[in-house]
Design an enzyme around this catalytic site. Structure first.
Site, short mmCIF file in Angstrom:
data_model
loop_
_atom_site.label_atom_id
_atom_site.label_comp_id
_atom_site.label_asym_id
_atom_site.label_seq_id
_atom_site.Cartn_x
_atom_site.Cartn_y
_atom_site.Cartn_z
N ASP A 72 0.81 -1.22 0.00
CA ASP A 72 0.00 0.00 0.00
C ASP A 72 0.84 1.28 0.00
OD1 ASP A 72 -2.20 -1.76 0.29
OD2 ASP A 72 -2.01 -1.71 2.47
N GLU A 245 -11.34 0.51 -3.64
CA GLU A 245 -10.68 1.04 -2.44
C GLU A 245 -9.43 1.80 -2.83
OE1 GLU A 245 -10.00 -2.57 -0.28
OE2 GLU A 245 -8.40 -3.24 -1.61
#
Length: 572
Positions: A72, A245
């Protein structure tokens, strides 16, 4: 006055000796009973992946740029300096932050969440905790916004220096879901985008939405009742896309671009993009989505990179656009022990839409470097390495090396460094419990690796100490020794889906010396365990144990394997 000087000196000494869990306990703490402590002289890690053994062509770099468990990624720039953060889940300190001058070579400068007031992860599972941070620089201030899953929700912290100190969390109770992003518009307004459930009932499993809220920079609060859905489901809801997301908003040449991950974090992972001329108007999905994915490539291809997505864009001073994103390097099907890693690719533009990689094209391991000014001074130290390398800690510094990680808690009262030794005091809790444990670990960054340590022979029969290959509370290997009467018991404990088994053991005499070298060798889905007494040759205890249980596919969750040192109560 003398008393004042003395008090000031004592106060400064105390402050200099404290830095969250990055600061090992001072010499005075060594007064604790050594009978409850196991000590280690050094720890060594060597990566030897065959793919990384080839020489790099001139002016090229090696993907991944951050190997091992660095998922991420989010990136920002201040002048010629780039800063990047990654998810840390239940490891402490939280949110590693790295610095680069060329997007390729990185140095870990610390962690954003390094103080107890910033982070409380007691009783959390390893794959709970800190998810998907976003890092941005705006008008002299660094902002990091993220989610503490199962521990409080979404919050934001700020700093003038990315190396810290960072503020205490400013909680955002209006913001649900995960993966918040902060965007600064050129009219002075700021916005937060994030993943959450759609309005009304979800239409299918995995149906999510991207929400947008206005954010008041003066008060650092969400503007009430400003939230609305800007993407429902994903790029094409008629196809029932799942888990949209990781949103990031950018304003480029008059367009607002919204880039999101879609498809979940497994092999179907992808990156999609939308755009609008006005934040108050609907976002249009790109007809050429996804702009990055590996899901349409053959599963059995050589040296695959899979599960790519969760990208963040950055523009260089030279005008180039680049994307950092996560991906995995499986060794068998979808099995990988190294976690989700950080990759780097250039971004091209076509009809004012960004492209990272054409569909059907594999992510390259070797890429031409970004253009960098010849006058720019490179980093003097690079310590987040990719390719093959050797990393060793001789425990010769007062502070614990920042590449070590603790579990859940920033409290390190049980840890000290004295006279070139790391000392771990036994805890009442063990690795299979969701609590504070006597564990320090660093990332496994290669499929083929060699990790070793020298453990001082414990004298207390009530404890054991050694090395651990740890994936989560239910899946790990513990390679350790403990004193038992007239001998030392050396063993390998396997914890497989919560079931504990001693899979190898031997008895060593008490007079083997003062320390024992333990060695774990990894080769994709296999682990072998060796030991060496002082001035003796290496002995094999267990060959080719099943390491696939440490893969994300088997163990579940979102983290990679940690290799490290651990002390617990004796195994009966």
């Amino acid at each position: 006055m003398n008393n004042f000087v003395l008090l000031r000196t004592l106060l400064l000494s105390t402050l200099m000796g404290l830095s969250g869990c990055q600061q090992a306990s001072e010499q005075s703490k060594h007064s604790r009973s050594v009978s409850n402590t196991v000590s280690f002289d050094w720890f060594r890690y060597q990566g030897s992946d065959e793919l990384f053994s080839q020489a790099l062509p001139q002016n090229s770099f090696q993907n991944p740029i951050l190997s091992g468990f660095y998922p991420d990624p989010s990136i920002t720039r201040k002048g010629n300096d780039y800063y990047m953060v990654n998810s840390s889940f239940a490891y402490a300190p939280g949110v590693p932050i790295s610095h680069s001058r060329d997007l390729v070579n990185w140095r870990l400068i610390g962690h954003v969440l390094s103080q107890p007031s910033q982070l409380n992860m007691q009783n959390l599972q390893v794959s709970q905790g800190i998810y998907a941070p976003t890092l941005r620089y705006h008008e002299g201030v660094f902002y990091m916004i993220t989610t503490l899953v199962a521990g409080g929700g979404n919050f934001i912290v700020t700093a003038s220096d990315p190396a810290g100190p960072w503020s205490d969390p400013i909680w955002l109770p209006e913001i649900g879901g995960i993966d918040p992003d902060i965007f600064f518009d050129d009219d002075g307004k700021a916005y937060i985008a994030h993943n959450d459930a759609p309005q009304g009932e979800p239409l299918y499993q995995g149906h999510r939405a991207i929400w947008l809220w206005e954010f008041d920079l003066a008060t650092l609060k969400v503007v009430p009742d400003s939230g609305r859905v800007i993407v429902n489901g994903g790029a094409d809801i008629s196809q029932q896309p799942i888990w949209v997301e990781g949103p990031h908003i950018y304003k480029i040449n008059g367009w607002y671009y919204l880039s999101c991950a879609e498809g979940g974090t497994g092999p179907q992972h992808s990156q999609v993009v939308f755009r609008s001329k006005d934040l108050q108007q609907p976002f249009e999905p790109y007809a050429g989505n996804p702009i990055l994915t590996q899901r349409d490539l053959p599963v059995e291809r050589a040296n695959p990179i899979t599960s790519t997505g969760h990208a963040d864009f950055i523009q260089t001073p030279e005008g180039e656009w680049w994307a950092v994103f996560l991906g995995t390097r499986p060794y068998q099907g979808n099995k990988y022990n190294t976690g989700r890693e950080t990759f780097l690719l250039p971004v091209s533009w076509e009809n004012e839409w960004p492209h990272i990689l054409p569909q059907g094209e594999p992510v390259p391991y070797i890429v031409a470097k970004p253009l960098i000014s010849k006058d720019l001074e490179p980093l003097t130290e690079v310590d987040i390495q990719t390719g093959n390398f050797v990393w060793q800690d001789d425990f010769d510094k007062r502070r614990l090396n920042p590449h070590w990680n603790l579990l859940r808690s920033l409290d390190s009262e049980w840890l000290s460094i004295n006279d070139g030794r790391l000392n771990l005091q036994v805890s009442q809790h063990q690795l299979d419990q969701q609590n504070k444990v006597s564990f320090v670990g660093r990332r496994q960054q290669h499929m083929t690796f060699d990790a070793s340590t020298s453990v001082v022979l414990p004298q207390n029969e009530q404890l054991s100490g050694g090395m651990v290959a740890f994936q989560n509370e239910k899946f790990y290997y513990y390679f350790a020794l403990q004193k038992q009467g007239t001998h030392y018991h050396l063993f390998v404990q396997q914890v497989n889906n919560g079931q504990s088994t001693i899979v190898a053991e031997t008895s060593l005499p008490l007079n083997i010396g003062s320390a024992l070298t333990l060695q774990v060798r990894g080769e994709k889905g296999l682990l072998s365990f060796y030991y060496q007494t002082e001035n003796k040759t290496s002995e094999l205890l267990l060959k080719d144990a099943d390491a696939t249980i440490l893969s994300t596919e088997v163990a579940g969750g979102f983290v990679g394997t940690m290799l490290g040192l651990y002390v617990q109560n004796a195994i009966k």
